[in-house]
Design a protein around this motif. Structure first.
Motif, mmCIF file in Angstrom:
data_model
loop_
_atom_site.group_PDB
_atom_site.id
_atom_site.type_symbol
_atom_site.label_atom_id
_atom_site.label_comp_id
_atom_site.label_asym_id
_atom_site.label_seq_id
_atom_site.Cartn_x
_atom_site.Cartn_y
_atom_site.Cartn_z
ATOM 1 N N SER A 176 -8.727 8.491 -3.103
ATOM 2 C CA SER A 176 -7.638 8.712 -4.042
ATOM 3 C C SER A 176 -6.974 7.383 -4.377
ATOM 4 C CB SER A 176 -6.606 9.656 -3.411
ATOM 5 O OG SER A 176 -5.475 9.752 -4.224
ATOM 6 N N SER A 177 -6.661 7.207 -5.644
ATOM 7 C CA SER A 177 -6.258 5.877 -6.093
ATOM 8 C C SER A 177 -4.795 5.770 -6.503
ATOM 9 C CB SER A 177 -7.151 5.430 -7.257
ATOM 10 O OG SER A 177 -8.483 5.364 -6.849
ATOM 11 N N GLY A 178 -3.897 6.090 -5.607
ATOM 12 C CA GLY A 178 -2.509 5.724 -5.785
ATOM 13 C C GLY A 178 -1.612 6.768 -6.407
ATOM 14 N N THR A 179 -0.298 6.493 -6.276
ATOM 15 C CA THR A 179 0.740 7.362 -6.832
ATOM 16 C C THR A 179 1.642 6.606 -7.800
ATOM 17 O OG1 THR A 179 2.170 6.839 -4.946
ATOM 18 C CG2 THR A 179 0.809 8.824 -4.767
ATOM 19 N N PHE A 180 1.330 5.344 -8.073
ATOM 20 C CA PHE A 180 2.178 4.533 -8.951
ATOM 21 C C PHE A 180 1.972 4.949 -10.410
ATOM 22 C CE2 PHE A 180 -1.873 2.443 -8.227
ATOM 23 C CZ PHE A 180 -2.286 2.080 -9.504
ATOM 24 N N SER A 210 -4.334 3.948 0.181
ATOM 25 C CA SER A 210 -4.676 3.862 1.594
ATOM 26 C C SER A 210 -5.101 2.444 1.961
ATOM 27 C CB SER A 210 -5.795 4.849 1.935
ATOM 28 O OG SER A 210 -6.937 4.580 1.142
ATOM 29 N N SER A 211 -5.613 1.701 0.966
ATOM 30 C CA SER A 211 -6.029 0.326 1.204
ATOM 31 C C SER A 211 -6.064 -0.438 -0.109
ATOM 32 C CB SER A 211 -7.422 0.287 1.852
ATOM 33 O OG SER A 211 -7.881 -1.053 1.957
ATOM 34 N N GLU A 243 0.829 -1.205 0.000
ATOM 35 C CA GLU A 243 0.000 0.000 0.000
ATOM 36 C C GLU A 243 0.865 1.257 0.000
ATOM 37 O OE1 GLU A 243 -3.890 -1.854 2.379
ATOM 38 O OE2 GLU A 243 -2.325 -0.761 3.480
ATOM 39 N N LYS A 244 1.930 1.211 0.763
ATOM 40 C CA LYS A 244 2.841 2.365 0.841
ATOM 41 C C LYS A 244 3.511 2.609 -0.505
ATOM 42 C CE LYS A 244 6.956 4.043 3.283
ATOM 43 N NZ LYS A 244 7.995 3.718 4.290
#
Length: 385
Positions: free
Chosen positions: A268-272, A257-258, A251-252
């Motif tokens: 919010s759906s991620g930073t990848f 967040s999950s 997750e990190k």
């Protein structure tokens, strides 16, 4: 790359990410973004199933997809993999899953069953020549290979071709032996042409074969089986467990967040790399069709005052129009904006054919339905003015 770098991280040595390019192959520029994440998450190798994305030459040129990688792009992918310490294992199907080859007229005579392009006939010498040529071309673009995966999972309809039926009439023959004889021939060609490379095969067609039959075939000495399974209950003590700590780490790294799917709808759906696509696709999948259906099928002003009957005859009550036209226009504007944003995000990662397929399957049906209602409203209003 030194071998010992690849073997210290686990008892198995390699933790592979399977890049299956048979559907929605990404652009090389996106692979450059995602390879560092693979490495961060613990991978140290790539199993690349090229399918029709490999730049086959000569008599194999018809196998290329419209947007197949060029030879220079393959080299770029391999350089990126080396940069991020990811050992590459190419995968070329040599028995089942041969649609990308056998769908072409030039190779259709090599099908096991005439009407199905999935499986290769193991009885024709030309079949072996074909897969050998494919393997040779792929090996030629990869320096320092240790492993080469020859696929061979899910060889459906094996034994149902006319030549196979005749071959199986002999009492000592069986479908298992037919499978093993072809795999031995493929492996023997590899060992002969590329002795430094060890062939790998998916294990699913081997699971029911007796130890005695396997030993007699000689396949076990020539190939390394790889487990093919989607089950969640593999031996965790040997293949790496899934724990709360692992989940938190993933997750990190992904900026989520999950990992629970029900949270994707609201947060919010991620930073990848590609997380913008994930966010937009999630919106479309969870909200587009329900929101359009809610307006067109459950809004009492639409169902009561602008049904298909009214629309066909362009009948609209001016007062009732004000109860639903703003909602229809607002919803259409919202989804048109999402569509444009999604299209731009998809174009950055995928080729146009992938983008068009996804949009036509998942976006256009609902959006067209909504657009038609808005257009019918305009026509009805113009007819009254």
């Amino acid at each position: 790359m030194e071998e010992n770098k690849m073997t210290v991280s686990s008892p198995f040595g390699l933790h592979l990410v399977h890049l299956d390019l048979k559907g929605a192959p990404p652009k090389v520029s996106y692979l450059a973004e995602i390879f560092p994440l693979f490495r961060t998450l613990g991978a140290n190798g790539l199993l690349i199933e090229y399918e029709d994305m490999f730049p086959y030459e000569g008599e194999l040129k018809p196998l290329r997809a419209e947007h197949a990688y060029s030879a220079s792009e393959i080299k770029e992918i391999l350089n990126l993999a080396e940069l991020h310490e990811l050992e590459v294992i190419p995968l070329v199907q040599t028995f089942g899953h041969m649609e990308f080859v056998l769908k072409h007229q030039e190779f259709s005579h090599l099908r096991e069953v005439e009407m199905f392009p999935n499986a290769l006939s193991p009885h024709k010498e030309e079949s072996l020549m074909l897969v050998s040529a494919m393997i040779d071309q792929v090996v030629a673009l990869h320096d320092g290979l240790r492993w080469f995966h020859v696929g061979s999972d899910e060889v459906y309809y094996l034994g149902e071709g006319e030549e196979s039926k005749q071959w199986l009439q002999k009492e000592e023959n069986s479908i298992e032996k037919l499978y093993l004889s072809h795999m031995k021939a493929v492996a023997s060609c590899m060992v002969s042409s590329h002795p430094e490379v060890k062939p790998i095969v998916w294990d699913d067609m081997l699971r029911g074969v007796s130890e005695e039959t396997l030993t007699e075939s000689g396949v076990a000495q020539l190939m390394e089986p790889m487990i093919w399974d989607y089950a969640a209950d593999l031996d965790e003590d040997d293949k790496g467990g899934y724990s709360e700590k692992v989940k938190e780490n993933v997750e990190k790294q992904l900026g989520l967040s999950s990992l629970e799917i029900d949270t994707f709808m609201s947060e919010s759906s991620g930073t990848f790399p590609g997380s913008d696509i994930f966010t937009l696709v999630t919106q479309v999948c969870f909200y587009l069709k329900p929101s359009v259906d809610e307006l067109l099928e459950r809004n009492r002003f639409v169902t009561g005052w602008f049904s298909p009957y009214h629309r066909k005859r362009r009948i609209v009550h001016p007062i009732m129009m004000h109860h639903f036209q703003p909602d229809a226009l607002s919803l259409l504007a919202k989804w048109n904006a999402v569509m444009q944003e999604l299209q731009a995000a998809l174009e950055r990662v995928f080729y146009m054919c992938t983008l068009e397929e996804w949009m036509e399957e998942n976006v256009h049906p609902s959006l067209h339905k909504l657009q038609e209602v808005v257009d019918d409203l305009d026509k009805a209003i113009q007819g009254q003015s």
